[in-house]
Design an enzyme around this catalytic site. Structure first.
Site, PDB file in Angstrom:
ATOM      1  N   CYS A 120      44.033  49.686  46.786  1.00 15.98           N
ATOM      2  CA  CYS A 120      42.577  49.761  46.650  1.00 15.98           C
ATOM      3  C   CYS A 120      41.909  50.379  47.867  1.00 15.98           C
ATOM      4  O   CYS A 120      40.737  50.747  47.824  1.00 15.98           O
ATOM      5  CB  CYS A 120      42.017  48.373  46.387  1.00 15.98           C
ATOM      6  SG  CYS A 120      42.727  47.667  44.910  1.00 15.98           S
ATOM      7  N   HIS A 125      34.484  48.246  47.510  1.00 14.86           N
ATOM      8  CA  HIS A 125      35.512  48.327  46.475  1.00 14.86           C
ATOM      9  C   HIS A 125      35.145  47.321  45.383  1.00 14.86           C
ATOM     10  O   HIS A 125      34.719  46.200  45.674  1.00 14.86           O
ATOM     11  CB  HIS A 125      36.870  47.980  47.098  1.00 14.86           C
ATOM     12  CG  HIS A 125      37.947  47.763  46.079  1.00 14.86           C
ATOM     13  ND1 HIS A 125      38.220  48.697  45.104  1.00 14.86           N
ATOM     14  CD2 HIS A 125      38.805  46.736  45.866  1.00 14.86           C
ATOM     15  CE1 HIS A 125      39.193  48.238  44.335  1.00 14.86           C
ATOM     16  NE2 HIS A 125      39.565  47.049  44.776  1.00 14.86           N
ATOM     17  N   ASN A 172      38.067  47.313  37.909  1.00 14.49           N
ATOM     18  CA  ASN A 172      38.679  47.707  39.180  1.00 14.49           C
ATOM     19  C   ASN A 172      39.570  48.929  38.941  1.00 14.49           C
ATOM     20  O   ASN A 172      40.643  48.816  38.371  1.00 14.49           O
ATOM     21  CB  ASN A 172      39.501  46.519  39.700  1.00 14.49           C
ATOM     22  CG  ASN A 172      40.164  46.792  41.043  1.00 14.49           C
ATOM     23  OD1 ASN A 172      40.193  47.935  41.513  1.00 14.49           O
ATOM     24  ND2 ASN A 172      40.722  45.757  41.640  1.00 14.49           N
TER      25      ASN A 172
HETATM   26  O1  UT7 Z   1      41.611  45.154  44.051  1.00 15.83           O
HETATM   27  C1  UT7 Z   1      42.789  44.679  44.598  1.00 15.83           C
HETATM   28  C2  UT7 Z   1      42.638  43.356  45.177  1.00 15.83           C
HETATM   29  N1  UT7 Z   1      42.480  42.383  44.142  1.00 15.83           N
HETATM   30  C3  UT7 Z   1      41.505  41.507  44.196  1.00 15.83           C
HETATM   31  O2  UT7 Z   1      40.691  41.559  45.076  1.00 15.83           O
HETATM   32  C4  UT7 Z   1      41.491  40.410  43.165  1.00 15.83           C
HETATM   33  C5  UT7 Z   1      41.204  39.092  43.793  1.00 15.83           C
HETATM   34  N2  UT7 Z   1      41.319  37.987  42.901  1.00 15.83           N
HETATM   35  C6  UT7 Z   1      40.413  37.728  41.910  1.00 15.83           C
HETATM   36  O3  UT7 Z   1      39.498  38.508  41.686  1.00 15.83           O
HETATM   37  C7  UT7 Z   1      40.535  36.441  41.154  1.00 15.83           C
HETATM   38  O4  UT7 Z   1      41.508  35.657  41.764  1.00 15.83           O
HETATM   39  C8  UT7 Z   1      40.889  36.591  39.645  1.00 15.83           C
HETATM   40  C9  UT7 Z   1      39.693  37.209  38.927  1.00 15.83           C
HETATM   41  C10 UT7 Z   1      42.119  37.458  39.489  1.00 15.83           C
HETATM   42  C11 UT7 Z   1      41.128  35.221  39.046  1.00 15.83           C
HETATM   43  O5  UT7 Z   1      39.991  34.407  39.242  1.00 15.83           O
HETATM   44  P1  UT7 Z   1      40.154  32.947  39.901  1.00 15.83           P
HETATM   45  O6  UT7 Z   1      38.807  32.410  39.951  1.00 15.83           O
HETATM   46  O7  UT7 Z   1      40.886  33.090  41.193  1.00 15.83           O
HETATM   47  O8  UT7 Z   1      41.008  32.202  38.822  1.00 15.83           O
HETATM   48  P2  UT7 Z   1      42.374  31.387  39.014  1.00 15.83           P
HETATM   49  O9  UT7 Z   1      43.514  32.319  39.102  1.00 15.83           O
HETATM   50  O10 UT7 Z   1      42.177  30.393  40.102  1.00 15.83           O
HETATM   51  O11 UT7 Z   1      42.434  30.609  37.652  1.00 15.83           O
HETATM   52  C12 UT7 Z   1      41.490  29.578  37.303  1.00 15.83           C
HETATM   53  C13 UT7 Z   1      41.787  29.096  35.902  1.00 15.83           C
HETATM   54  C14 UT7 Z   1      43.266  28.785  35.677  1.00 15.83           C
HETATM   55  O12 UT7 Z   1      43.326  27.702  34.762  1.00 15.83           O
HETATM   56  P3  UT7 Z   1      43.587  26.218  35.269  1.00 15.83           P
HETATM   57  O13 UT7 Z   1      44.894  26.252  35.996  1.00 15.83           O
HETATM   58  O14 UT7 Z   1      42.437  25.906  36.182  1.00 15.83           O
HETATM   59  O15 UT7 Z   1      43.580  25.422  34.010  1.00 15.83           O
HETATM   60  C15 UT7 Z   1      43.797  30.014  35.011  1.00 15.83           C
HETATM   61  O16 UT7 Z   1      44.923  29.777  34.219  1.00 15.83           O
HETATM   62  O17 UT7 Z   1      41.470  30.143  34.962  1.00 15.83           O
HETATM   63  C16 UT7 Z   1      42.634  30.433  34.159  1.00 15.83           C
HETATM   64  N3  UT7 Z   1      42.610  31.867  33.873  1.00 15.83           N
HETATM   65  C17 UT7 Z   1      41.927  32.399  32.844  1.00 15.83           C
HETATM   66  N4  UT7 Z   1      41.165  31.823  31.883  1.00 15.83           N
HETATM   67  C18 UT7 Z   1      40.603  32.630  30.971  1.00 15.83           C
HETATM   68  C19 UT7 Z   1      43.208  32.881  34.545  1.00 15.83           C
HETATM   69  N5  UT7 Z   1      42.925  34.055  33.962  1.00 15.83           N
HETATM   70  C20 UT7 Z   1      42.141  33.781  32.909  1.00 15.83           C
HETATM   71  C21 UT7 Z   1      41.520  34.574  31.926  1.00 15.83           C
HETATM   72  N6  UT7 Z   1      40.769  33.975  30.989  1.00 15.83           N
HETATM   73  N7  UT7 Z   1      41.652  35.910  31.905  1.00 15.83           N
END
Ligand code: UT7
Length: 331
Positions: free
Chosen positions: A118, A258, A288
């Protein structure tokens, strides 16, 4: 001979996003997710996908660069060098820049790809600026382009909701009025590899039937860990850049972050003391696009930029790689 310092001014911007849209509602039918979750956690509503047999990253670079040449009234033959930031090259080799130059008819250019995920556009921009500042090159095109749909696993809800395809490009030319790239702080920390990478297909683990079956040719991300580093990394480096240049948020016309996650963008803007009106945000439309996000913002906001505007470009991504660049707008 004049002793005026040559700076690398951005003199034109081009962009390309494919027509096909992949909306949150489309994704609801593919994986266990929903529009509301995606919008509140990331800010994304839809992304663009490059569809068509044999179409690759260079096929987005080419229209972006053509548009930039038309705007500036130059022929691709006048380009001295093309640098493409990408992690989704057409092929492992030759470089996407090499292939794009051929498609463009940029017969007098050399070029190369930069792999910095990125941060690919910022790394490439710093390289391109150095070529102009050296005095040896007059027209350097810097592109950020990724066909993320080629490496996204559309059965993995943690990654498929984020990424999209697109390309943006800028033309760098020498300036004697001090416009252009002013300063850059770029960082790299390879210990971050574990959180965001592609497991197979490189020399460490060449492609086999097993790697394909294990879905190891897709982007792997531990979202939460990347998120934590991204919030801190992008905000810290942008604050450092302002301080080093004796600037405050008030001196900045635009932040061009970004577009990975709206929450990361908000945190960076807050840290720099910038109101939302000064932040370029188009993540809702394109998601992204990895190296494409920053030049695609410049492309969309080009008509609102004014000569002399101080603009901060900031990125964080796989590697880890991150950085911030200060630009004085030239036109
Ligand atoms: O550009 C390159 C660099 N990349 C980034 O900067 C990305 C950085 N990371 C992020 O933007 C975020 O971490 C994500 C958008 C990828 C994920 O968001 P999050 O708030 O960190 O979610 P999480 O991984 O902590 O998951 C929270 C909950 C989990 O469920 P439980 O364990 O709390 O029951 C996940 O299983 O949300 C669940 N989950 C989803 N639910 C619905 C994960 N993905 C999804 C989804 N839809 N697509």
């Amino acid at each position: 001979m004049s002793n005026t310092k040559i700076t690398a001014a951005i003199t034109a911007v081009g962009g390309y996003v494919p027509e096909d849209k992949l909306t949150n509602f489309d994704l609801e039918k593919m994986v266990d997710t929903n529009d509301e979750w995606i919008r509140t956690r990331t800010g994304i509503s839809e992304r663009r996908i490059l569809k068509g047999e044999g179409l690759a990253t260079s096929d987005m670079v080419v229209p972006a660069v053509r548009q930039l040449c038309e705007k500036r009234g130059i022929s691709p033959e006048e380009i001295d060098c093309l640098i493409v930031g990408t992690v989704t090259p057409d092929m492992v080799f030759p470089s996407t820049a090499n292939i794009a130059c051929d498609k463009l008819g940029a017969k007098n250019a050399w070029g190369f790809d930069v792999s910095a995920a990125c941060s690919g556009f910022l790394y490439s921009l710093t390289q391109g600026a150095a070529l102009i500042e050296s005095g040896r090159y007059k027209k350097v095109v810097v592109c950020g382009a990724d066909k993320m749909s080629a490496i996204v696993d559309y059965s993995d809800r943690a990654t498929c909701i984020i990424f999209g395809d697109g390309a943006g490009a800028v033309l760098l030319e020498p300036s004697e009025d001090g416009s252009g790239i002013q300063d850059s702080i770029l960082k790299s920390d390879g210990s971050g590899c574990q959180f965001l990478h592609m497991k197979a297909g490189g020399s460490k683990k060449p492609a086999t039937i097993e790697t394909v079956m294990a879905r190891e040719h897709f982007a792997y991300q531990e979202g939460q860990a990347v998120f934590k580093f991204a919030v801190k990394g992008m905000a810290d480096v942008s604050a450092e850049l302002l301080e080093r240049n004796s600037l405050t948020g008030e001196d900045i016309a635009w932040l061009v972050p970004h577009q990975a996650n709206l929450r990361i963008i908000d945190a960076t803007a807050n840290r720099m003391g910038l109101p939302k009106e000064k932040v370029m945000i188009n993540i809702q439309k394109y998601g992204n696009t990895t190296a494409g996000t920053i030049p695609l913002c410049l492309w969309e906001w080009e008509s609102q930029l004014k000569k002399g505007d101080n603009i901060v470009l900031a990125a964080f991504g796989g590697g880890f790689t991150w950085g911030s660049t200060l630009v004085k707008w030239a036109y």
